[in-house]
Scaffold this motif. Structure first.
Motif, PDB file in Angstrom:
ATOM      1  N   GLU A 125      19.084  34.921 -88.472  1.00 51.31           N
ATOM      2  CA  GLU A 125      18.173  34.397 -87.395  1.00 51.31           C
ATOM      3  C   GLU A 125      18.968  33.572 -86.274  1.00 51.31           C
ATOM      4  OE1 GLU A 125      14.697  32.235 -88.135  1.00 51.31           O
ATOM      5  OE2 GLU A 125      13.630  33.877 -89.437  1.00 51.31           O
ATOM      6  N   LEU A 129      19.359  34.345 -82.464  1.00 56.71           N
ATOM      7  CA  LEU A 129      19.126  33.678 -81.459  1.00 56.71           C
ATOM      8  C   LEU A 129      20.300  33.120 -80.487  1.00 56.71           C
ATOM      9  CD1 LEU A 129      16.697  31.317 -83.584  1.00 56.71           C
ATOM     10  CD2 LEU A 129      16.095  32.833 -81.670  1.00 56.71           C
ATOM     11  N   ARG A 151       6.716  34.942 -85.731  1.00 53.35           N
ATOM     12  CA  ARG A 151       7.105  33.512 -85.955  1.00 53.35           C
ATOM     13  C   ARG A 151       8.256  33.233 -85.093  1.00 53.35           C
ATOM     14  NH1 ARG A 151      11.033  31.766 -88.433  1.00 53.35           N
ATOM     15  NH2 ARG A 151      11.219  33.528 -89.491  1.00 53.35           N
ATOM     16  N   LEU A 152       9.368  34.419 -85.230  1.00 51.29           N
ATOM     17  CA  LEU A 152      10.625  34.347 -84.689  1.00 51.29           C
ATOM     18  C   LEU A 152      10.573  34.841 -83.316  1.00 51.29           C
ATOM     19  CD1 LEU A 152      13.564  34.058 -84.997  1.00 51.29           C
ATOM     20  CD2 LEU A 152      13.833  36.375 -85.949  1.00 51.29           C
ATOM     21  N   ARG A 154       8.243  33.959 -81.321  1.00 51.21           N
ATOM     22  CA  ARG A 154       7.866  32.561 -80.432  1.00 51.21           C
ATOM     23  C   ARG A 154       8.982  31.997 -80.049  1.00 51.21           C
ATOM     24  NH1 ARG A 154       3.303  30.600 -79.269  1.00 51.21           N
ATOM     25  NH2 ARG A 154       2.104  32.042 -80.426  1.00 51.21           N
ATOM     26  N   ARG A 155       9.884  31.932 -81.202  1.00 50.97           N
ATOM     27  CA  ARG A 155      11.380  31.108 -80.658  1.00 50.97           C
ATOM     28  C   ARG A 155      11.976  31.832 -79.762  1.00 50.97           C
ATOM     29  NH1 ARG A 155      14.636  29.658 -85.856  1.00 50.97           N
ATOM     30  NH2 ARG A 155      15.816  28.110 -84.337  1.00 50.97           N
ATOM     31  N   GLY A 158      10.897  31.087 -76.289  1.00 50.32           N
ATOM     32  CA  GLY A 158      11.182  29.609 -75.955  1.00 50.32           C
ATOM     33  C   GLY A 158      12.588  29.817 -75.102  1.00 50.32           C
TER      34      GLY A 158
END
Length: 395
Positions: A125, A129, A151-152, A154-155, A158
């Protein structure tokens, strides 16, 4: 618009790729990516190259390839643990696989919900990112919504608030935060309808073929295989197994794919297996075949759209496929592909087409022409860009 495409690969393919090229795991990120794309397996770089051709800088990330991702981290000064060997999927006794089969529709969504479906570990992850931070995409197309879950995503949202599109080709999980996506696409109309019932924008976007494959393949081999099937055989493919067993009883069927442990010892398919083939080797098998068969996964129901439709026709193979209600929106039955509606009809069609070389060749040519005219990744990329225009217009 900068576009980033997220993919995941089968663990068996990754094991094959790095076994075939000793030392590849120590090569640069660019060299490993080039080797992976040169295999022509799966989606390769077909989306990114076509987005780029349409004027949008694009790149691919293979999120679950630890060797490839470790190379990127190393080259960007990130601390990381050395990747473990690419693992094969765990195998289970045949009796256990048969026992849980009736409960799979219930167990799959539950397993995904409690975190038992494939997901990235924390290190993977972090690398992903960081890659997104560096690339700063305006659009992220996620081709594996299970490894890269909501969930990932959503990151990822951002990081510059890119447009998020997810591609879902199998039964979607319940209880997920699908609303994080600006759009979900699927080759299955019922899947698109499911997302719309959740209030999420969804569109049908089919799989495709990349014409550049034809330039990359070796010379066409001799057609020395009467009837072939290339693909998965598992307890999710009961209709497929029934068909192939009937064909194997009558014809010299050759299978390229995994041999499921749960297959009964009495099955005639055991003598048909030729091993697994990936990418270039798979396309060559299709070209060797006088007839290559297609049978959709059971959960596809009455809808056509699997990859085999486009891979086989794209390289000019004669495809005998199962009838689906929407097949005529993709191919003209018995003019561009041959069609079967029952096992008996499939057997009859095999008998007929094996003895009619000219008719078989004419259908294969027409199928390839249809795919190259309407079912390429250029067409799909352009369609996705049209969806993006709609998203932007509605904001």
């Amino acid at each position: 618009m900068r576009i980033l495409v997220l993919n995941a690969d089968y663990s068996r393919f990754l094991a094959w790729l790095y076994r075939r090229e000793p030392g590849l795991e120590g090569a640069s990120y660019a060299a490993q990516m080039a080797a992976r794309n040169a295999s022509l397996f799966g989606l390769a770089d077909f989306y990114s190259r076509n987005f780029a051709t349409l004027g949008h800088p694009a790149a691919e990330i293979h999120v679950n390839n630890p060797r490839l991702q470790a190379a990127w981290a190393r080259e960007h000064g990130m601390a990381f643990d050395a990747p473990q060997d690419v693992a094969e999927r765990p195998t289970f006794p045949g009796w256990l696989e048969r026992a849980v089969t009736p409960f799979k529709p219930i167990l799959r969504p539950l397993a995904r919900k409690v975190g038992l479906s494939p997901k990235l570990d924390q290190q993977a992850e972090n690398i992903l990112l960081a890659q997104i931070e560096e690339f700063r995409p305006d659009l992220v197309l996620n081709q594996d919504v299970f490894h890269v879950d909501t969930r990932l995503m959503r990151r990822i949202k951002g990081i510059g608030s890119p447009i998020l599109i997810g591609q879902v080709g199998i039964e979607p999980s319940r209880g997920e935060d699908w609303g994080i996506y600006d759009l979900l696409i699927s080759q299955l109309p019922t899947t698109a309808k499911f997302f719309r019932t959740l209030g999420v924008r969804a569109e049908v976007n089919h799989l495709a073929f990349e014409p550049a494959i034809l330039d990359a393949l070796p010379a066409a081999p001799a057609t020395d295989v009467d009837v072939s099937f290339v693909g998965s055989i598992s307890l999710d493919h009961r209709q497929r197994i029934a068909l192939l067993e009937a064909v194997a009883e009558r014809y010299d069927l050759k299978l390229w794919g995994n041999r499921p442990q749960a297959l009964p010892a009495s099955s005639p398919l055991h003598r048909c297996f030729q091993g697994e083939v990936w990418g270039v080797d798979m396309y060559q098998v299709l070209r060797r075949s006088r007839i290559t068969l297609n049978s959709h996964i059971d959960l596809a129901g009455r809808e056509a759209g699997n990859m085999r439709l486009f891979e086989a026709t794209g390289v000019g193979a004669f495809l005998l496929t199962d009838f689906k209600d929407n097949l005529d929106t993709l191919f003209a039955g018995d003019r561009e592909v041959a069609v079967w509606r029952s096992i008996d009809e499939c057997l009859q069609r095999i008998e007929h087409h094996l003895s009619h070389d000219e008719g078989r060749a004419a259908i294969a040519r027409a199928g390839q022409a249809r795919t190259l005219a309407q079912h390429t990744y250029r067409h799909r990329a352009a369609e996705i860009l049209g969806f993006v225009d709609g998203i932007r217009g509605s904001r």
